[in-house]
Design an enzyme around this catalytic site. Structure first.
Site, short mmCIF file in Angstrom:
data_model
loop_
_atom_site.label_atom_id
_atom_site.label_comp_id
_atom_site.label_asym_id
_atom_site.label_seq_id
_atom_site.Cartn_x
_atom_site.Cartn_y
_atom_site.Cartn_z
N HIS A 129 0.80 -1.23 0.00
CA HIS A 129 0.00 0.00 0.00
C HIS A 129 0.83 1.28 0.00
O HIS A 129 0.29 2.36 -0.14
CB HIS A 129 -0.97 0.02 1.19
C1 UD1 Z 1 -2.42 5.10 5.95
C2 UD1 Z 1 -1.15 5.57 6.65
C3 UD1 Z 1 -0.10 4.48 6.57
C4 UD1 Z 1 -0.64 3.16 7.07
C5 UD1 Z 1 -1.89 2.82 6.29
C6 UD1 Z 1 -2.51 1.53 6.68
C7 UD1 Z 1 -0.64 7.96 6.52
C8 UD1 Z 1 0.28 8.95 5.93
N1 UD1 Z 1 -0.59 6.75 5.99
O1 UD1 Z 1 -2.10 4.94 4.57
O2 UD1 Z 1 1.01 4.85 7.38
O3 UD1 Z 1 0.34 2.17 6.92
O4 UD1 Z 1 -2.84 3.87 6.50
O5 UD1 Z 1 -3.59 1.21 5.84
O6 UD1 Z 1 -1.35 8.29 7.45
N2 UD1 Z 1 -9.37 4.44 1.52
C9 UD1 Z 1 -10.55 3.77 1.42
N3 UD1 Z 1 -11.19 3.44 2.56
C10 UD1 Z 1 -10.72 3.74 3.79
C11 UD1 Z 1 -9.51 4.44 3.88
C12 UD1 Z 1 -8.84 4.78 2.72
O7 UD1 Z 1 -11.03 3.45 0.34
O8 UD1 Z 1 -11.36 3.40 4.80
C13 UD1 Z 1 -8.63 4.78 0.26
C14 UD1 Z 1 -8.91 6.18 -0.22
O9 UD1 Z 1 -8.91 6.15 -1.60
C15 UD1 Z 1 -7.70 6.95 0.27
C16 UD1 Z 1 -6.62 5.91 0.19
O10 UD1 Z 1 -7.25 4.69 0.53
O11 UD1 Z 1 -7.45 8.07 -0.49
C17 UD1 Z 1 -5.47 6.15 1.11
O12 UD1 Z 1 -5.92 6.29 2.46
P1 UD1 Z 1 -5.06 7.16 3.49
O13 UD1 Z 1 -5.64 7.08 4.84
O14 UD1 Z 1 -4.82 8.51 2.93
O15 UD1 Z 1 -3.66 6.44 3.49
P2 UD1 Z 1 -3.26 4.90 3.50
O16 UD1 Z 1 -2.60 4.59 2.20
O17 UD1 Z 1 -4.37 4.02 3.96
#
Ligand code: UD1
Length: 375
Positions: free
Chosen positions: A205
């Site tokens: 991820h």
């Molecule tokens: C975040 C953390 C990372 C952690 C990871 C675990 C930061 C900088 N990154 O990354 O350290 O290892 O979580 O998963 O805080 N999305 C969904 N559903 C959700 C959440 C996210 O579809 O419930 C999708 C969205 O498109 C979003 C993308 O995932 O834009 C990324 O989510 P985000 O929370 O920004 O970062 P992660 O890559 O999950």
């Protein structure tokens, strides 16, 4: 004694679970749980609350996804009035996600004592958003709880005074110890038609691995070769699934008979699969630690790690992201290699106990002093 615990993203949940459970044993502490809403899908958040017996959050800030700056700012804006209203004696956060940093900045600006669990980890790679979160959070923390001695060294080097640093062990491993036998009893491999020890688990991820077609394509090339000898189960993070679609790699992956592409799994299922796998391929931080305790070889698809103890003592190997290196590392394990490792110091299932004992001690002394000075 009111302690506000703040969580936001999936990996925070297995870390906060044992801390909340321990806090609840003491009637003199009032725990308040705030979820920022950084993760919001059922399978990225709610299911973990139920499985890990975390009480429902008292407040959900409902922030959701966005750029890093937007997300961090939204958490700060929503959290400031809440902390002013709650007037906690301490704010406690775990990990290194954007919600962690946002909470640290708000607590520091309001002069609320602030504890960071999993302090001092450093990849020394500022292109990784979590590295910035870690450094800045630690810089404003009052109580820094570490998982390994190298983390203490990092903090000392950054000028953090000794009396703020507490080497307590690893709360994520507390949760693993608590749930491992339940997870293995699920006999997950058979659900996927696989035999224990005869498959790999993959997670991906990191933006650096999944956000460019070239980078993600390189990893998919490696998977194409590996799955001819070892089936791979791949619970895909929503971000990764979107990128596979966007870069036209989903159909390619779907055509490989040895790849099982899955929705994100709940904690018990994922732990059960990892525990019985031949090896794990990952770019996650926490999984490097969990595989070390499970004694399962871990190949980390990154150029560095903030958790060097999993390499020096555990089962972890940093293999980078080139297709050739990944395949060669897997072959080495299948042909009889793979690190055995040992369990790092204080990863014994009692880290939360130590953290809460330290906090009760510090906070009760502080409250006594405040009472005396105000009386
Ligand atoms: C975040 C953390 C990372 C952690 C990871 C675990 C930061 C900088 N990154 O990354 O350290 O290892 O979580 O998963 O805080 N999305 C969904 N559903 C959700 C959440 C996210 O579809 O419930 C999708 C969205 O498109 C979003 C993308 O995932 O834009 C990324 O989510 P985000 O929370 O920004 O970062 P992660 O890559 O999950």
């Amino acid at each position: 004694m009111r302690i506000v615990n703040i969580v936001g993203a999936r990996p925070n949940l297995m870390k906060i679970a044992p801390i909340i459970a321990e806090i609840r044993r003491f009637p003199d502490i009032e725990p308040v749980l705030v979820h920022t809403g950084q993760h919001y899908d059922e399978n990225m958040s709610d299911v973990f609350f139920r499985e890990l017996n975390i009480p429902d959050p008292d407040y959900n800030l409902g922030v959701g996804s966005g750029t890093h700056t937007w997300q961090t700012a939204q958490v700060m804006l929503a959290l400031e009035p809440l902390l002013i209203k709650l007037q906690p004696d301490c704010v406690l956060v775990v990990g290194d996600v954007n919600s962690t940093l946002a909470a640290a900045l708000v607590a520091a600006k309001l002069c609320i004592p602030f504890g960071h669990v999993e302090a001092g980890l450093r990849s020394f790679d500022r292109s990784m958003p979590e590295e910035i979160n870690r450094q800045l959070t630690d810089a404003v923390s009052d109580y820094l709880f570490t998982t390994s001695r190298d983390a203490n060294e990092n903090l000392r080097r950054e000028g953090i005074p000794e009396h703020k640093i507490f080497f307590v062990g690893n709360v994520m491993i507390d949760t693993l110890h608590r749930f491992r036998s339940r997870a293995e009893a699920l006999q997950l491999p058979s659900r996927y038609g696989l035999m224990p020890g005869h498959y790999a688990v993959l997670t991906l991820h990191r933006p650096s691995n999944v956000d460019s077609a070239g980078g993600l394509g390189e990893i998919v090339d490696a998977l194409e070769v590996i799955q001819t000898r070892l089936p791979i189960l791949f619970p895909a993070h929503p971000r990764t699934f979107e990128r596979l679609k966007q870069f036209g790699l989903l159909r390619h992956l779907g055509a490989m008979s040895g790849i099982g592409l899955l929705e994100p799994l709940c904690y018990l299922e994922f732990l059960g699969l990892m525990a019985q796998s031949r090896l794990v391929l990952t770019d996650s931080g926490g999984i490097q630690e969990e595989t070390t305790v499970l004694g399962v070889p871990c190949l980390t698809l990154r150029e560095n790690t903030e958790r060097p103890v999993t390499v020096s003592q555990g089962t972890n190997e940093i293999v980078g992201t080139s297709s050739k290196w990944i395949v060669e590392a897997v072959w080495r394990i299948l042909d009889g290699g793979g690190k055995r490792g040992r369990i790092p110091e204080l990863w014994d299932g009692r880290a939360a106990e130590r953290i809460v004992a330290i906090l009760r001690d510090i906070l009760s002394k502080r409250l006594c002093t405040t009472d005396r000075s105000s009386g």
